[in-house]
Write a protein that holds these residues in place. Structure first.
Motif, PDB file in Angstrom:
ATOM      1  N   UNK A   1       4.997   9.970   5.440  1.00 43.36           N
ATOM      2  CA  UNK A   1       4.166  11.028   6.023  1.00 43.36           C
ATOM      3  C   UNK A   1       2.796  11.166   5.339  1.00 43.36           C
ATOM      4  N   UNK A   2       2.761  11.015   4.026  1.00 42.70           N
ATOM      5  CA  UNK A   2       1.488  11.094   3.311  1.00 42.70           C
ATOM      6  C   UNK A   2       0.563   9.941   3.713  1.00 42.70           C
ATOM      7  N   UNK A   3       1.116   8.739   3.853  1.00 44.44           N
ATOM      8  CA  UNK A   3       0.337   7.578   4.300  1.00 44.44           C
ATOM      9  C   UNK A   3      -0.252   7.835   5.680  1.00 44.44           C
ATOM     10  N   UNK A   4       0.568   8.321   6.602  1.00 44.40           N
ATOM     11  CA  UNK A   4       0.099   8.583   7.965  1.00 44.40           C
ATOM     12  C   UNK A   4      -0.938   9.701   7.970  1.00 44.40           C
ATOM     13  N   UNK A   5      -0.692  10.741   7.172  1.00 44.90           N
ATOM     14  CA  UNK A   5      -1.669  11.835   7.063  1.00 44.90           C
ATOM     15  C   UNK A   5      -3.017  11.301   6.590  1.00 44.90           C
TER      16      UNK A   5
ATOM     17  N   UNK B   1      -6.462  11.475   8.647  1.00 45.79           N
ATOM     18  CA  UNK B   1      -7.547  12.280   8.076  1.00 45.79           C
ATOM     19  C   UNK B   1      -8.820  11.465   7.852  1.00 45.79           C
ATOM     20  N   UNK B   2      -8.679  10.180   7.577  1.00 48.09           N
ATOM     21  CA  UNK B   2      -9.821   9.361   7.179  1.00 48.09           C
ATOM     22  C   UNK B   2     -10.426   8.527   8.302  1.00 48.09           C
TER      23      UNK B   2
ATOM     24  N   UNK C   1       0.839  -1.200   0.000  1.00 51.11           N
ATOM     25  CA  UNK C   1       0.000   0.000   0.000  1.00 51.11           C
ATOM     26  C   UNK C   1       0.876   1.254   0.000  1.00 51.11           C
ATOM     27  N   UNK C   2       1.872   1.270   0.879  1.00 52.37           N
ATOM     28  CA  UNK C   2       2.752   2.445   0.966  1.00 52.37           C
ATOM     29  C   UNK C   2       3.452   2.697  -0.363  1.00 52.37           C
ATOM     30  N   UNK C   3       3.965   1.645  -0.987  1.00 50.66           N
ATOM     31  CA  UNK C   3       4.702   1.809  -2.239  1.00 50.66           C
ATOM     32  C   UNK C   3       3.792   2.117  -3.420  1.00 50.66           C
ATOM     33  N   UNK C   4       2.696   1.365  -3.540  1.00 46.03           N
ATOM     34  CA  UNK C   4       1.843   1.504  -4.725  1.00 46.03           C
ATOM     35  C   UNK C   4       0.961   2.746  -4.697  1.00 46.03           C
ATOM     36  N   UNK C   5       0.351   3.023  -3.553  1.00 46.22           N
ATOM     37  CA  UNK C   5      -0.599   4.138  -3.490  1.00 46.22           C
ATOM     38  C   UNK C   5       0.033   5.453  -3.058  1.00 46.22           C
TER      39      UNK C   5
ATOM     40  N   UNK D   1      -7.892  10.121  21.548  1.00 44.74           N
ATOM     41  CA  UNK D   1      -6.742  10.719  22.218  1.00 44.74           C
ATOM     42  C   UNK D   1      -5.773   9.628  22.678  1.00 44.74           C
ATOM     43  N   UNK D   2      -6.312   8.513  23.137  1.00 47.34           N
ATOM     44  CA  UNK D   2      -5.468   7.392  23.559  1.00 47.34           C
ATOM     45  C   UNK D   2      -4.669   6.816  22.407  1.00 47.34           C
ATOM     46  N   UNK D   3      -5.312   6.694  21.244  1.00 45.68           N
ATOM     47  CA  UNK D   3      -4.610   6.200  20.057  1.00 45.68           C
ATOM     48  C   UNK D   3      -3.502   7.163  19.639  1.00 45.68           C
ATOM     49  N   UNK D   4      -3.799   8.469  19.677  1.00 45.03           N
ATOM     50  CA  UNK D   4      -2.782   9.464  19.324  1.00 45.03           C
ATOM     51  C   UNK D   4      -1.597   9.398  20.292  1.00 45.03           C
ATOM     52  N   UNK D   5      -1.885   9.221  21.574  1.00 47.34           N
ATOM     53  CA  UNK D   5      -0.814   9.110  22.567  1.00 47.34           C
ATOM     54  C   UNK D   5       0.042   7.884  22.286  1.00 47.34           C
ATOM     55  N   UNK D   6      -0.604   6.781  21.894  1.00 48.62           N
ATOM     56  CA  UNK D   6       0.141   5.562  21.573  1.00 48.62           C
ATOM     57  C   UNK D   6       1.028   5.762  20.347  1.00 48.62           C
ATOM     58  N   UNK D   7       0.503   6.445  19.337  1.00 46.37           N
ATOM     59  CA  UNK D   7       1.288   6.730  18.128  1.00 46.37           C
ATOM     60  C   UNK D   7       2.480   7.623  18.476  1.00 46.37           C
ATOM     61  N   UNK D   8       2.245   8.640  19.291  1.00 46.79           N
ATOM     62  CA  UNK D   8       3.342   9.523  19.711  1.00 46.79           C
ATOM     63  C   UNK D   8       4.416   8.735  20.460  1.00 46.79           C
TER      64      UNK D   8
END
Length: 132
Positions: free
Chosen positions: A95-99, A103-104, A85-89, A109-116
């Motif tokens: 950064x674009x994949x994560x954005x 966005x979608x 997915x990262x390579x093809x799309x 807040x807990x998920x964001x804290x885990x990602x951070x």
């Protein structure tokens, strides 16, 4: 499993049965899958044969039945499919994949804290590896 052969959603469902159970016969996989999908037992057998040809699973014979088990882990399949997915799309643009994901999807807040925390851990590991 060859890098050129993706797994379909249905094949992933069958793999999940094997990942959860460790081993399963066609009948056992059919029983688990038929709870969500109305597939014939013969269809499940065909799908398992295709997964075996792809190198994702193998079988042993027990009496007159084949007992299947996964040769690849769920983590390996996730890693491979995400890389596709990262390579093809996204042309490898992380950064674009994560954005796009942020966005979608509804992200708590807990998920964001885990990602951070994961990002901080990665930065720490990278600093140790580069000696900075």
């Amino acid at each position: 499993m060859t890098d050129s052969v993706p797994l379909t959603d249905l094949q992933i469902e069958l793999m999940r049965v094997l990942w959860l159970q460790g081993e399963a016969t066609v009948i056992e996989v059919h029983q688990r899958i038929s709870q969500q999908r109305g597939l014939a037992q013969g269809t499940v057998a065909t799908l398992l044969t295709r997964l075996e040809k792809k190198g994702a699973i193998t079988h042993r014979t027990e009496g007159r039945q084949f007992v299947y088990r996964a040769l690849v882990s769920e983590t390996e399949v996730r890693r491979w499919m995400l890389a596709q997915v990262a390579d093809r799309l996204f042309g490898g643009d992380v950064p674009l994949l994560i954005h796009q994901l942020l966005a979608e999807r509804e992200v708590s807040a807990g998920d964001l804290a885990e990602v951070k925390a994961l990002i901080a851990e990665r930065e720490s590991t990278d600093r140790k590896e580069t000696g900075k």
